[in-house]
Design an enzyme around this catalytic site. Structure first.
Site, mmCIF file in Angstrom:
data_model
loop_
_atom_site.group_PDB
_atom_site.id
_atom_site.type_symbol
_atom_site.label_atom_id
_atom_site.label_comp_id
_atom_site.label_asym_id
_atom_site.label_seq_id
_atom_site.Cartn_x
_atom_site.Cartn_y
_atom_site.Cartn_z
ATOM 1 N N SER A 183 44.690 -12.046 7.211
ATOM 2 C CA SER A 183 44.161 -11.317 8.361
ATOM 3 C C SER A 183 45.198 -11.250 9.490
ATOM 4 O O SER A 183 46.278 -10.680 9.315
ATOM 5 C CB SER A 183 42.852 -11.957 8.808
ATOM 6 O OG SER A 183 42.175 -11.152 9.748
ATOM 7 N N ASP A 211 44.755 -9.205 3.035
ATOM 8 C CA ASP A 211 43.935 -8.300 3.841
ATOM 9 C C ASP A 211 44.360 -8.298 5.312
ATOM 10 O O ASP A 211 43.602 -8.730 6.194
ATOM 11 C CB ASP A 211 42.453 -8.648 3.709
ATOM 12 C CG ASP A 211 41.567 -7.401 3.802
ATOM 13 O OD1 ASP A 211 41.998 -6.330 3.344
ATOM 14 O OD2 ASP A 211 40.445 -7.481 4.315
ATOM 15 N N HIS A 276 36.332 -9.249 3.389
ATOM 16 C CA HIS A 276 37.618 -9.697 3.917
ATOM 17 C C HIS A 276 38.087 -10.952 3.177
ATOM 18 O O HIS A 276 39.257 -11.075 2.790
ATOM 19 C CB HIS A 276 37.412 -9.996 5.409
ATOM 20 C CG HIS A 276 38.648 -9.979 6.248
ATOM 21 N ND1 HIS A 276 39.693 -9.090 6.069
ATOM 22 C CD2 HIS A 276 38.996 -10.750 7.330
ATOM 23 C CE1 HIS A 276 40.622 -9.310 6.995
ATOM 24 N NE2 HIS A 276 40.218 -10.315 7.763
#
Length: 334
Positions: A183, A211, A276
């Site tokens: 992230s 991601d 996610h």
């Protein structure tokens, strides 16, 4: 005022509330905070959050090289039998006699910690392959409201760059370093790679971006790119939602396609946190079993968006070859 811009302004107070929530509660509690007209359409909510970023001057947002908490950040050294915490600004002194041939460092994302489920899964898997893993403790920088956390990506990258620069002085070359970022941590890895390239005139060996976060990260100079390491692999599990959708690496792996709810997350009323997280779950599984992430190469963006690629079946994830190039589609097994 457009409807999307009005929604953006409505979301800003919610972003301010999120720092008061624990990591596991942040998105679960969102249901109780978001007005019904937004909760009924998660896509509108995410668009509103993105527009909130559009309202801000991103050059200014990402220009910070230093924040007050930066000197307090730690690096956690994890082995199969123990862990120790080192102050990041001095960690190179403890590691200068380290004779390992490679170094793998994991960078957690927004509201992630060195002991959460993601860190534990990755550490458990990686320590089967290597004797030690380093984890950057990003809590002081990233356990806060999203915009505040995103604005610290550049500063955290500068801290990590100086750590790598100091290691290099003791003979540990950046080409031996593998950064894994989730992230916001994926963009920290990218920004660190840029700094290494500029400052040390060389490149990191490998970046694995799990991601990479989408909101606020539209400017190429402040986000992950394939030029940030000799090999960059990106695992997209919430592409177009919480994660960026466009290719950003040498090898871009799309988990089941673009803007899809992952099969493991279909029971959730709000699934995007679960989607996610599939990136690090799949990558951790691929460390234990190289054939966990087998995907087909995609010949065009249309094949990716259509969820049906016709190229060669390829080993992705941890076992992905440094020579792999292009876009790949991984399809979940039943």
């Amino acid at each position: 005022m457009s409807g999307t811009r009005a929604r953006a302004l409505a979301v800003l107070p919610l972003l301010a509330l999120l720092p008061t929530l624990a990591a596991g509660e942040a998105l679960d509690t969102l249901e109780g905070l978001v007005p019904d007209y937004l909760l009924g359409n998660v896509e509108d909510l995410l668009k509103a959050a993105s527009v909130a970023c559009d309202i801000l001057p991103l050059d200014l947002l990402f220009s910070r090289r230093y924040t007050s908490e930066l000197p307090q950040l730690d690096v956690v050294e994890v082995t199969r039998s123990a862990r120790r915490t080192l102050r990041a600004t001095r960690a190179h002194l403890r590691l200068r006699h380290w004779r390992a041939s490679t170094l793998t460092l994991y960078i957690p994302g927004w509201w992630n910690t060195p002991t959460d489920e993601a860190a534990q899964a990755l550490a458990s898997a990686l320590l089967k392959e290597q004797p030690v893993l380093l984890i950057l403790d990003t809590r002081l920088s990233f356990c806060r409201g999203y915009l505040s956390a995103a604005s610290r990506v550049n500063a955290v990258a500068h801290l990590l760059y100086y750590f790598i620069k100091n290691l290099n002085k003791y003979g540990f070359h950046p080409s031996s370093i593998h950064l894994i970022g989730f992230s916001l941590g994926a963009h920290v890895a990218g920004m660190t790679g840029k700094l290494v390239h500029k400052g040390l005139k060389t490149k990191l060996g490998r970046i694995t971006a799990l991601d990479p976060a989408k909101p606020c990260f539209r400017l190429s100079e402040f986000r992950l790119q394939k030029t940030d390491a000799s090999f960059v692999q990106v695992v997209h599990s919430s592409a177009g939602v919480l994660g960026i959708e466009e290719p950003a690496g040498h090898a871009d792996v799309y988990v089941n396609g673009i803007a899809v709810t992952q099969p493991e997350c279909k029971h959730r009323s709000i699934s995007f946190e679960c989607d996610h997280n599939q990136s690090w779950k799949l990558y951790a599984s691929s460390i234990v079993n190289r054939r966990t992430m087998m995907g087909r190469q995609c010949n065009s963006w249309e094949e990716v968006t259509g969820g049906r690629c016709s190229g060669e079946n390829t080993v992705l994830g941890y076992g992905c070859s440094n020579h792999s190039r292009g876009m790949f589609l991984y399809k979940s097994r039943s």
